[in-house]
Design a protein around this motif. Structure first.
Motif, PDB file in Angstrom:
ATOM      1  N   THR A 195     106.678  45.993  -3.092  1.00  0.00           N
ATOM      2  CA  THR A 195     106.582  46.592  -1.764  1.00  0.00           C
ATOM      3  C   THR A 195     105.195  47.185  -1.557  1.00  0.00           C
ATOM      4  OG1 THR A 195     107.436  48.685  -2.597  1.00  0.00           O
ATOM      5  CG2 THR A 195     109.033  47.183  -1.622  1.00  0.00           C
ATOM      6  N   SER A 196     104.820  47.246  -0.313  1.00  0.00           N
ATOM      7  CA  SER A 196     103.549  47.860   0.060  1.00  0.00           C
ATOM      8  C   SER A 196     103.831  49.150   0.804  1.00  0.00           C
ATOM      9  CB  SER A 196     102.745  46.926   0.964  1.00  0.00           C
ATOM     10  OG  SER A 196     102.420  45.746   0.274  1.00  0.00           O
ATOM     11  N   VAL A 197     102.983  50.128   0.605  1.00  0.00           N
ATOM     12  CA  VAL A 197     103.092  51.403   1.298  1.00  0.00           C
ATOM     13  C   VAL A 197     101.983  51.440   2.337  1.00  0.00           C
ATOM     14  CG1 VAL A 197     103.041  53.904   1.071  1.00  0.00           C
ATOM     15  CG2 VAL A 197     104.048  52.519  -0.743  1.00  0.00           C
ATOM     16  N   TYR A 198     102.359  51.657   3.584  1.00  0.00           N
ATOM     17  CA  TYR A 198     101.408  51.736   4.689  1.00  0.00           C
ATOM     18  C   TYR A 198     101.198  53.198   5.035  1.00  0.00           C
ATOM     19  CZ  TYR A 198     102.228  46.776   5.090  1.00  0.00           C
ATOM     20  OH  TYR A 198     102.309  45.429   4.813  1.00  0.00           O
ATOM     21  N   THR A 199      99.943  53.608   5.118  1.00  0.00           N
ATOM     22  CA  THR A 199      99.608  55.002   5.375  1.00  0.00           C
ATOM     23  C   THR A 199      98.670  55.085   6.572  1.00  0.00           C
ATOM     24  OG1 THR A 199      99.745  55.428   3.008  1.00  0.00           O
ATOM     25  CG2 THR A 199      98.647  57.095   4.333  1.00  0.00           C
ATOM     26  N   LEU A 200      98.983  56.000   7.480  1.00  0.00           N
ATOM     27  CA  LEU A 200      98.107  56.255   8.618  1.00  0.00           C
ATOM     28  C   LEU A 200      96.844  56.925   8.107  1.00  0.00           C
ATOM     29  CD1 LEU A 200      97.678  56.260  11.707  1.00  0.00           C
ATOM     30  CD2 LEU A 200      98.822  58.478  11.755  1.00  0.00           C
ATOM     31  N   ARG A 201      95.705  56.366   8.448  1.00  0.00           N
ATOM     32  CA  ARG A 201      94.434  56.937   7.997  1.00  0.00           C
ATOM     33  C   ARG A 201      94.210  58.276   8.678  1.00  0.00           C
ATOM     34  NH1 ARG A 201      90.380  51.780   7.407  1.00  0.00           N
ATOM     35  NH2 ARG A 201      91.958  50.441   6.467  1.00  0.00           N
ATOM     36  N   ASP A 202      93.758  59.254   7.886  1.00  0.00           N
ATOM     37  CA  ASP A 202      93.584  60.621   8.385  1.00  0.00           C
ATOM     38  C   ASP A 202      92.699  60.704   9.617  1.00  0.00           C
ATOM     39  OD1 ASP A 202      95.205  61.691   6.409  1.00  0.00           O
ATOM     40  OD2 ASP A 202      93.540  62.017   5.031  1.00  0.00           O
ATOM     41  N   LYS A 203      91.650  59.912   9.659  1.00  0.00           N
ATOM     42  CA  LYS A 203      90.703  60.021  10.772  1.00  0.00           C
ATOM     43  C   LYS A 203      91.279  59.534  12.103  1.00  0.00           C
ATOM     44  CE  LYS A 203      88.307  55.786   9.363  1.00  0.00           C
ATOM     45  NZ  LYS A 203      87.013  55.281   8.933  1.00  0.00           N
ATOM     46  N   TYR A 204      92.445  58.864  12.074  1.00  0.00           N
ATOM     47  CA  TYR A 204      93.048  58.377  13.312  1.00  0.00           C
ATOM     48  C   TYR A 204      94.298  59.149  13.717  1.00  0.00           C
ATOM     49  CZ  TYR A 204      89.852  54.546  12.449  1.00  0.00           C
ATOM     50  OH  TYR A 204      88.728  53.810  12.211  1.00  0.00           O
ATOM     51  N   THR A 205      94.685  60.144  12.960  1.00  0.00           N
ATOM     52  CA  THR A 205      95.913  60.896  13.250  1.00  0.00           C
ATOM     53  C   THR A 205      95.861  61.553  14.626  1.00  0.00           C
ATOM     54  OG1 THR A 205      96.214  61.311  10.895  1.00  0.00           O
ATOM     55  CG2 THR A 205      97.457  62.694  12.410  1.00  0.00           C
ATOM     56  N   ASP A 206      94.770  62.238  14.926  1.00  0.00           N
ATOM     57  CA  ASP A 206      94.657  62.912  16.226  1.00  0.00           C
ATOM     58  C   ASP A 206      94.653  61.915  17.378  1.00  0.00           C
ATOM     59  OD1 ASP A 206      94.606  65.404  15.024  1.00  0.00           O
ATOM     60  OD2 ASP A 206      92.413  65.493  14.969  1.00  0.00           O
ATOM     61  N   MET A 207      93.940  60.809  17.215  1.00  0.00           N
ATOM     62  CA  MET A 207      93.872  59.796  18.264  1.00  0.00           C
ATOM     63  C   MET A 207      95.259  59.216  18.537  1.00  0.00           C
ATOM     64  SD  MET A 207      92.100  56.007  18.261  1.00  0.00           S
ATOM     65  CE  MET A 207      90.551  56.553  17.640  1.00  0.00           C
ATOM     66  N   VAL A 208      95.992  58.880  17.504  1.00  0.00           N
ATOM     67  CA  VAL A 208      97.321  58.308  17.666  1.00  0.00           C
ATOM     68  C   VAL A 208      98.251  59.327  18.325  1.00  0.00           C
ATOM     69  CG1 VAL A 208      99.336  57.404  16.439  1.00  0.00           C
ATOM     70  CG2 VAL A 208      97.055  56.683  15.756  1.00  0.00           C
ATOM     71  N   SER A 209      98.214  60.561  17.884  1.00  0.00           N
ATOM     72  CA  SER A 209      99.057  61.599  18.486  1.00  0.00           C
ATOM     73  C   SER A 209      98.777  61.743  19.972  1.00  0.00           C
ATOM     74  CB  SER A 209      98.809  62.946  17.794  1.00  0.00           C
ATOM     75  OG  SER A 209      99.177  62.876  16.457  1.00  0.00           O
ATOM     76  N   THR A 210      97.520  61.773  20.331  1.00  0.00           N
ATOM     77  CA  THR A 210      97.120  61.918  21.745  1.00  0.00           C
ATOM     78  C   THR A 210      97.573  60.728  22.562  1.00  0.00           C
ATOM     79  OG1 THR A 210      95.202  63.215  21.070  1.00  0.00           O
ATOM     80  CG2 THR A 210      95.160  62.267  23.287  1.00  0.00           C
ATOM     81  N   LEU A 211      97.371  59.516  22.044  1.00  0.00           N
ATOM     82  CA  LEU A 211      97.731  58.315  22.805  1.00  0.00           C
ATOM     83  C   LEU A 211      99.234  58.134  22.938  1.00  0.00           C
ATOM     84  CD1 LEU A 211      95.052  55.785  21.570  1.00  0.00           C
ATOM     85  CD2 LEU A 211      95.175  56.935  23.779  1.00  0.00           C
ATOM     86  N   ILE A 212      99.986  58.553  21.956  1.00  0.00           N
ATOM     87  CA  ILE A 212     101.447  58.443  22.050  1.00  0.00           C
ATOM     88  C   ILE A 212     101.957  59.298  23.214  1.00  0.00           C
ATOM     89  CG2 ILE A 212     103.606  59.112  20.925  1.00  0.00           C
ATOM     90  CD1 ILE A 212     102.420  58.145  18.318  1.00  0.00           C
ATOM     91  N   LEU A 213     101.366  60.446  23.378  1.00  0.00           N
ATOM     92  CA  LEU A 213     101.771  61.341  24.471  1.00  0.00           C
ATOM     93  C   LEU A 213     101.253  60.869  25.820  1.00  0.00           C
ATOM     94  CD1 LEU A 213     101.232  64.767  22.710  1.00  0.00           C
ATOM     95  CD2 LEU A 213     103.399  63.586  23.112  1.00  0.00           C
ATOM     96  N   ALA A 214     100.086  60.226  25.844  1.00  0.00           N
ATOM     97  CA  ALA A 214      99.427  59.865  27.102  1.00  0.00           C
ATOM     98  C   ALA A 214      99.950  58.580  27.712  1.00  0.00           C
ATOM     99  CB  ALA A 214      97.929  59.750  26.891  1.00  0.00           C
ATOM    100  N   VAL A 215     100.256  57.583  26.891  1.00  0.00           N
ATOM    101  CA  VAL A 215     100.604  56.260  27.416  1.00  0.00           C
ATOM    102  C   VAL A 215     102.097  56.135  27.598  1.00  0.00           C
ATOM    103  CG1 VAL A 215     100.494  53.785  26.973  1.00  0.00           C
ATOM    104  CG2 VAL A 215      98.587  55.210  26.359  1.00  0.00           C
TER     105      VAL A 215
END
Length: 104
Positions: A84-104
């Motif tokens: 199995t592979s473990v997929y991890t959200l890169r730290d530098k994109y956490t804020d961007m993803v959080s913002t876009l999830i709320l905006a779009v």
């Protein structure tokens, strides 16, 4: 050569496009799962998402693969058992993803 800012804008553009095409809300939910847990395997994501959506393991694998390879916000690491592979959200994109999830 691209600067770091150019690369971040390109990833943001791709992520916005990916989320705009989300008619059922499953893409938002998948990215929310990464925000909450940081790391997930495909079977773990499937178990979480199948409670809210009618999905297959293959469709979840496809979505995670797209986010990892085309958008580029996930890192992939193989487990020791190499099954199995473990997929991890890169730290530098956490804020961007959080913002876009709320905006779009």
């Amino acid at each position: 050569m691209r600067s770091a800012a150019d690369l971040k804008h390109e990833i943001e553009r791709r992520l916005k496009g990916y989320l705009k095409r989300d008619t059922s809300g499953i893409r938002h939910e998948l990215l929310s799962l990464f925000i909450k847990t940081r790391s997930v395997t495909i079977p773990e994501a499937f178990e979480q998402l199948k409670t809210k959506f009618t999905v297959s393991l293959q469709s979840i694998a496809s979505m995670i693969g797209t986010v990892a390879s085309r958008i580029g916000i996930l890192s992939v690491q193989k487990r020791n058992d190499n099954s199995t592979s473990v997929y991890t959200l890169r730290d530098k994109y956490t804020d961007m993803v959080s913002t876009l999830i709320l905006a779009v």
